[in-house]
Write a protein that holds these residues in place. Structure first.
Motif, mmCIF file in Angstrom:
data_model
loop_
_atom_site.group_PDB
_atom_site.id
_atom_site.type_symbol
_atom_site.label_atom_id
_atom_site.label_comp_id
_atom_site.label_asym_id
_atom_site.label_seq_id
_atom_site.Cartn_x
_atom_site.Cartn_y
_atom_site.Cartn_z
ATOM 1 N N LEU A 33 0.826 -1.086 -0.127
ATOM 2 C CA LEU A 33 -0.037 -0.049 0.020
ATOM 3 C C LEU A 33 0.749 1.271 -0.195
ATOM 4 O O LEU A 33 0.482 2.423 -0.718
ATOM 5 C CB LEU A 33 -0.920 0.011 1.080
ATOM 6 N N ALA A 34 1.880 1.373 0.866
ATOM 7 C CA ALA A 34 2.913 2.437 0.892
ATOM 8 C C ALA A 34 3.626 2.593 -0.614
ATOM 9 O O ALA A 34 3.898 3.647 -1.036
ATOM 10 C CB ALA A 34 3.926 2.275 1.969
ATOM 11 N N ARG A 35 4.013 1.520 -1.144
ATOM 12 C CA ARG A 35 4.504 1.501 -2.262
ATOM 13 C C ARG A 35 3.947 2.167 -3.169
ATOM 14 O O ARG A 35 4.207 2.687 -4.361
ATOM 15 C CB ARG A 35 5.297 0.330 -2.634
ATOM 16 N N GLU A 36 2.358 1.771 -3.338
ATOM 17 C CA GLU A 36 1.626 2.204 -4.259
ATOM 18 C C GLU A 36 1.348 3.744 -4.356
ATOM 19 O O GLU A 36 1.054 4.510 -5.355
ATOM 20 C CB GLU A 36 0.099 1.723 -4.111
ATOM 21 N N ALA A 37 1.706 4.475 -3.083
ATOM 22 C CA ALA A 37 1.657 5.832 -2.758
ATOM 23 C C ALA A 37 3.022 6.601 -3.059
ATOM 24 O O ALA A 37 3.061 7.579 -3.425
ATOM 25 C CB ALA A 37 1.154 6.069 -1.399
ATOM 26 N N VAL A 57 4.866 3.762 13.079
ATOM 27 C CA VAL A 57 5.520 4.391 12.289
ATOM 28 C C VAL A 57 6.117 3.105 11.364
ATOM 29 O O VAL A 57 7.003 2.454 11.828
ATOM 30 C CB VAL A 57 6.430 5.465 12.254
ATOM 31 N N VAL A 58 5.612 3.006 10.183
ATOM 32 C CA VAL A 58 6.435 2.020 9.111
ATOM 33 C C VAL A 58 7.050 2.641 7.862
ATOM 34 O O VAL A 58 6.281 3.561 7.370
ATOM 35 C CB VAL A 58 5.371 1.081 8.586
ATOM 36 N N ARG A 59 8.245 2.713 7.605
ATOM 37 C CA ARG A 59 8.855 3.311 6.759
ATOM 38 C C ARG A 59 9.252 2.350 5.615
ATOM 39 O O ARG A 59 9.866 1.385 5.930
ATOM 40 C CB ARG A 59 10.170 3.930 7.329
ATOM 41 N N VAL A 60 8.990 2.832 4.548
ATOM 42 C CA VAL A 60 9.159 1.933 3.211
ATOM 43 C C VAL A 60 10.086 2.853 2.338
ATOM 44 O O VAL A 60 9.476 3.900 1.903
ATOM 45 C CB VAL A 60 7.775 1.498 2.650
#
Length: 180
Positions: A33-37, A57-60
């Motif tokens: 989901l984060a990579r899509e953003a 907090v999740v950092r990608v």
């Protein structure tokens, strides 16, 4: 009640969006989901908060493994999304646990040995299956935002409504408030 937001770094600054976690069942789903953003595989910070109880907090960064920080692991473990992150940090993996349960790893050819202390086999199994409780307080990588302006001390000092302070440090308070 949860609040979740994605903060994606772009060449022009940061873009913010609130996000639904309905289809997120594990860390891989959240990272996807984060990579899509993400814009051009740049940094995305996913923020999850449960009403004054804990935040995560999740950092990608591109295809790198996600980095995670939880403000209170024991509190987070009592909620679905927090438990997902806590299990990941503690190395708990349901699939591998199930695989290990099906193996006979006692070192004998005849199966389970008799308990040496006279206890029942069920008691030993229950003790072996017990997993340690998550620690009260922070868990994970408190330095995951160092290069973005929030050092370890600052992150550890944040209260449960940390998103505003994180957004201030990143310089994206205005774009965050537009989606909040």
């Amino acid at each position: 009640m949860y609040f979740a937001a994605l903060l994606a770094r772009t060449e022009d600054g940061w873009e913010a969006s609130d996000t639904e976690l309905d289809n997120v069942e594990n860390l891989t789903d959240l990272a996807d989901l984060a990579r899509e953003a993400s814009v051009e595989d740049d940094t995305v910070v996913a923020y999850i908060e449960q009403e004054g109880t804990w935040f995560g907090v999740v950092r990608v960064d591109g295809e790198d493994d996600p980095r995670i920080f939880l403000s209170n692991a024991a509190a987070a473990a009592r909620s679905s999304y927090g438990a997902m992150l806590t299990d990941e940090l503690l190395g708990r993996d349901e699939e591998s646990t199930e695989d290990l349960d099906s193996l006979d790893l006692d070192g004998t050819e005849d199966g389970e040995p008799e308990p040496a202390d006279g206890g029942t086999e069920g008691e030993e199994t229950a003790a072996a299956d017990a997993t340690p409780a998550p620690p009260p307080g922070p868990l994970g990588d408190p330095r995951l935002l160092d290069d973005l302006g929030i050092g370890e001390k600052e992150l550890l000092a944040l209260d449960t409504d940390a998103l505003s302070e994180i957004a201030d440090a990143l310089g994206c308070t205005d774009v965050l408030e537009a989606v909040r």
